[in-house]
Design an enzyme around this catalytic site. Sequence first.
Site, PDB file in Angstrom:
ATOM      1  N   LYS A   1       0.741  -1.017  -0.133  1.00 44.28           N
ATOM      2  CA  LYS A   1      -0.790  -0.002  -0.291  1.00 44.28           C
ATOM      3  C   LYS A   1       0.755   1.258  -0.425  1.00 44.28           C
ATOM      4  O   LYS A   1       1.501   1.520   1.022  1.00 44.28           O
ATOM      5  CB  LYS A   1      -0.660   0.287   1.107  1.00 44.28           C
TER       6      LYS A   1
ATOM      7  N   ARG B   1     -10.544  -1.826   7.034  1.00 42.99           N
ATOM      8  CA  ARG B   1      -9.385  -2.736   7.688  1.00 42.99           C
ATOM      9  C   ARG B   1      -9.089  -2.195   8.998  1.00 42.99           C
ATOM     10  O   ARG B   1      -8.902  -3.522  10.030  1.00 42.99           O
ATOM     11  CB  ARG B   1      -8.393  -3.059   6.531  1.00 42.99           C
TER      12      ARG B   1
ATOM     13  N   GLY C   1      -3.676  -2.048  18.296  1.00 42.90           N
ATOM     14  CA  GLY C   1      -4.207  -2.578  16.977  1.00 42.90           C
ATOM     15  C   GLY C   1      -3.570  -0.946  16.222  1.00 42.90           C
ATOM     16  O   GLY C   1      -4.026  -0.065  16.497  1.00 42.90           O
TER      17      GLY C   1
END
Length: 323
Positions: free
Chosen positions: A67, A112, A294
């Site tokens: 990405k 995501r 996260g």
Amino acid sequence: MIIVPEKACPELMTLDAAVEAVEAVFGAMARGDAYNFPVVREAIGHADALYGFKGGFDRAGLTLGVKAGGYWPHNLERYEGLGNHQSTVFLFDPDTGRPVAVVGGNYLTAARTAAASAVSIRHLARKDSKVLGMVGAGHQSAFQMRAAVQQRDFERVVGWNFHPEMLSRLADTAAELGLPFQAVELDQLGAESDVIITITSSSSPILKREHVRPGTHVACMGTDTKGKQEVEAELLGAAEVFTDEVAQSVSIGEAQHAVASGLIAEGDIAQIGAVVNGTHAGRSSAEAITLFDGTGVGLQDLAVAASVVRLAQAAGKAIEVEF
């Protein structure tokens, strides 16, 4: 080669599909079947932009790619309808190195990120969780709430934000989901919430150890850079800590502060993928505080991009070009 343009991604990629893709790649990471490449992030010296690359290889899913993108802070003020975050995902055939697909990455990044916290809720939150607490009311918060409510039978949502006028986003999203919403102070949010999601860009702790009661699951989703911090380091010291990638958690994630303070060690942090795979028990008791750090890894982006390519092909919406 297949092209899936940005505008096609929201109608193709559901949050359910994103959760399944991210859960699978977390499991592959924990098994050693998938790994992330070193992250590159640079200030380019133009337009005050930060630009970088996140890549990796999932051997189990045969997904290879990168990405590319970053943050252009003046886009919204200068260009109508153009977000500050811009990214594109490139996928390659791991057998030949040939390009397979180019996929718009802006919506998928939001999906995501929400999917990662949802996976943590699925595997770590108490089954009887009823109240969802939201800390932060930016663009990403709506994605987080929508994904979270698919994991437990929440009965209401409480929320807090630095700028209270932005809480209408949380109220509107909760109403869309058929849930009552209440704006509260942090002490009340912690006292009432069974699950708390923090999604801010804070560089100093917002949620304190004293705010969080036993049995709560906390998903910290905003810290992805050195120096950022959403929760007090003492909270990690009191919690059972899980993450997407341990090395990234201790270097740029929420755990960087707790490790630096000696409150936890790197070995105290477990991969959420191990819980997915059943090699880690996850929550140890109904009274334990669980915390998911996260940090956001490249393999998440590749997983949702590969999924949306398959969905586009199945729906007859994939654009095929010679390359």
